[in-house]
Write an enzyme that holds these catalytic residues in place. Structure first.
Site, mmCIF file in Angstrom:
data_model
loop_
_atom_site.group_PDB
_atom_site.id
_atom_site.type_symbol
_atom_site.label_atom_id
_atom_site.label_comp_id
_atom_site.label_asym_id
_atom_site.label_seq_id
_atom_site.Cartn_x
_atom_site.Cartn_y
_atom_site.Cartn_z
ATOM 1 N N LYS A 199 62.005 0.991 -15.093
ATOM 2 C CA LYS A 199 60.781 1.257 -15.870
ATOM 3 C C LYS A 199 60.111 2.496 -15.297
ATOM 4 O O LYS A 199 59.759 2.536 -14.113
ATOM 5 C CB LYS A 199 59.853 0.053 -15.772
ATOM 6 N N LYS A 252 63.165 0.684 -19.809
ATOM 7 C CA LYS A 252 62.093 1.213 -20.658
ATOM 8 C C LYS A 252 61.474 2.438 -20.027
ATOM 9 O O LYS A 252 61.372 2.524 -18.794
ATOM 10 C CB LYS A 252 61.040 0.145 -20.916
HETATM 11 N N1 LIG Z 1 52.427 -3.787 -17.018
HETATM 12 C C1 LIG Z 1 52.698 -2.494 -17.524
HETATM 13 C C2 LIG Z 1 52.570 -2.425 -18.982
HETATM 14 C C3 LIG Z 1 53.304 -1.207 -19.546
HETATM 15 C C4 LIG Z 1 52.253 -0.179 -19.928
HETATM 16 C C5 LIG Z 1 51.606 0.415 -18.683
HETATM 17 O O1 LIG Z 1 52.325 0.863 -17.790
HETATM 18 O O2 LIG Z 1 50.395 0.398 -18.647
HETATM 19 C C6 LIG Z 1 54.185 -1.562 -20.733
HETATM 20 C C7 LIG Z 1 54.132 -3.040 -21.092
HETATM 21 N N2 LIG Z 1 55.126 -3.767 -20.367
HETATM 22 C C8 LIG Z 1 53.855 -0.718 -21.949
HETATM 23 C C9 LIG Z 1 54.715 -1.110 -23.132
HETATM 24 C C10 LIG Z 1 54.510 -0.184 -24.315
HETATM 25 O O3 LIG Z 1 54.017 0.951 -24.112
HETATM 26 O O4 LIG Z 1 54.836 -0.605 -25.422
#
Ligand SMILES: NCC[C@H](CC(=O)O)[C@@H](CN)CCC(=O)O
Ligand SMILES: [Zn+2]
Length: 329
Positions: A199, A252
Site C-alpha cells: 500500500k 493498492k
Molecule cells: N487507513 C488508510 C485508508 C486509506 C486512505 C488513507 O490513506 O487515508 C485507504 C482506505 N483503506 C483509501 C482507499 C481509497 O482511497 O479508496
C-alpha cells in the site's frame, strides 16, 4: 511469412477473443466499499466520489438490497463517526459496540446472511489526529500500542460477526498480532485475514478522506505507507505478512501499480490477491467519462480486466454497482 508468425487467425472472432483471457471478471470477485456514519438516518452524497453515498444504519440495508439481488457477494465496511466527540487519540469509537461499524456488521448479518462482510480495520477515521495508529508525545507512531489497538478492534469486529478483517493501518507486525488475537479469542477459524501489504503513500486517496473524514490533521502517511517507488519494500512487506498469517493480500492503488500486483501474485501465489481500485483512480475515470474522453463501460472493463491480467483474483471497487449491471455472472 513463416507459418508461426500469423497471430490474427487466433482472435478474429468474438469467441476466440474471449478465449484469450486467462481470468474473467465475475460478480463474486467484487468487494463493494460502504461508508457507514453514526447518524442513523444519513443518506448523503460524497461530492468527490460520484454515485457513492454515506449511509446511516437505518438506510444501508435498503440501499444494498437491490445490489444483493443483482449478485453482490461482499462489502467492505468503513465506519465514519460524524458526531462531535466521537474521536480521540486512541480511536476508542472504532469498536464501540454501539458505533457504526459493529452496528452495521450485526445488521447486515441479519438482513443478508449470505453476504460476506469484510471490515477495514484502521484508526484514522476514529482518531482526533487522523493518523492510522496511536502517536507518541512527539507525534511519531507508537508501533506497539498501535498494533495492539488494531488487533483488539479486529477481534471485536469478528466477534460481532465480520467474516473478514482488513487492516489498512500499515503498522509493522499487525498481521501477527491480529492472528494471535483471533486465536486467543477462539475465532481463528472464523475470519479471513486480508492484509493491505503493498500500500503506497501516493496521491490517490483524497476522495476517500473526504468520504471518511479521515485525513491526517498534521503531516502525512509517509512514515507508514510505502514510498511510491518502493518495489523492494513491497516485496519485503508481502513476504512478512504471508509469514505472519495473512489469508489474502491487497495491493493498492491498482492502476499505477500493476507491476507490484504482478509481483505480489508471484510472491503470494498461494493466496488470493485483491486489487483495490482506490477513490482517486475511481474519480479520475469518472472525470474522463464526464469529459467524454472514454466510454464508461469500455474504460471500466478495461481497467478491471487489467487488474485480473496482473494477477488479482478479487477487486475492491467503487464501480461494483455498475459492474453488477454489466456482468452476466
Ligand atoms: N487507513 C488508510 C485508508 C486509506 C486512505 C488513507 O490513506 O487515508 C485507504 C482506505 N483503506 C483509501 C482507499 C481509497 O482511497 O479508496
Ligand atoms: Zn488509516
Amino acid at each position: 511469412p513463416n507459418i508461426s508468425s500469423i497471430l490474427q487467425g487466433s482472435y478474429n472472432h468474438p469467441l476466440t477473443r474471449e478465449w484469450q483471457a486467462e481470468r474473467v471478471l465475475t460478480k463474486s470477485m467484487l468487494i463493494f466499499p460502504i461508508f457507514i456514519s453514526d447518524e442513523p438516518e444519513e443518506d448523503s452524497p460524497i461530492p468527490s466520489l460520484p454515485n457513492i453515498r454515506r449511509f446511516g444504519i437505518n438506510r444501508i440495508a435498503g440501499y444494498l438490497r437491490p445490489l444483493v439481488a443483482k449478485g453482490l457477494r461482499s462489502v467492505i465496511i468503513f465506519g465514519v463517526p460524524m458526531k462531535e466527540g466521537a474521536k480521540d487519540p486512541y480511536g476508542t469509537s472504532a469498536d464501540d459496540p454501539n458505533g457504526p461499524v459493529i452496528q452495521c456488521i450485526k445488521l447486515l448479518k441479519r438482513e443478508f446472511p449470505d453476504l460476506f462482510i469484510m471490515c477495514d480495520v484502521c484508526l484514522c477515521e476514529f482518531t482526533s489526529h487522523g493518523h492510522c495508529g496511536i502517536l507518541r508525545e512527539d507525534g511519531s507512531l507508537n508501533r506497539d500500542l498501535s498494533v495492539r489497538r488494531i488487533a483488539a478492534v479486529a477481534v471485536n469486529y469478528v466477534k460481532a460477526g465480520a467474516n473478514s478483517v482488513a487492516p489498512s493501518d500499515m503498522m509493522d507486525g499487525r498481521i501477527l498480532e491480529i492472528k494471535k488475537g483471533l486465536i486467543n479469542a477462539g475465532l481463528e477459524n472464523k475470519a479471513f485475514l486480508m492484509s493491505y501489504s503493498a500500500k503506497f503513500s501516493g496521491n490517490l486517496y483524497g476522495p476517500f478522506r473526504d468520504a471518511a473524514c479521515s485525513a491526517p490533521s498534521f503531516g502525512d502517511r509517509k512514515a507508514y505507507q510505502l514510498p511510491t517507488t518502493a518495489n523492494g519494500l513491497a516485496r519485503r512487506a508481502l513476504r512478512r505478512d504471508i509469514a505472519e498469517g495473512a489469508d489474502g493480500i491487497i495491493a493498492k492503488p491498482a492502476t499505477f501499480y500493476l507491476d507490484v500486483m504482478r509481483e505480489a501474485a508471484e510472491i503470494a501465489q498461494d493466496l488470493p490477491i485483491c486489487a483495490y481500485h482506490v477513490s482517486g483512480e475511481y474519480a479520475m475515470l469518472h472525470a474522463a467519462i464526464e469529459k467524454g474522453i472514454c466510454d464508461e463501460k469500455e474504460i471500466v472493463m478495461e481497467a478491471h480486466n487489467g487488474f485480473l491480467r496482473a494477477g488479482a483474483r478479487l477487486i475492491i471497487t467503487y464501480f461494483t454497482p455498475e459492474l453488477l449491471d454489466w456482468l452476466k455472472n
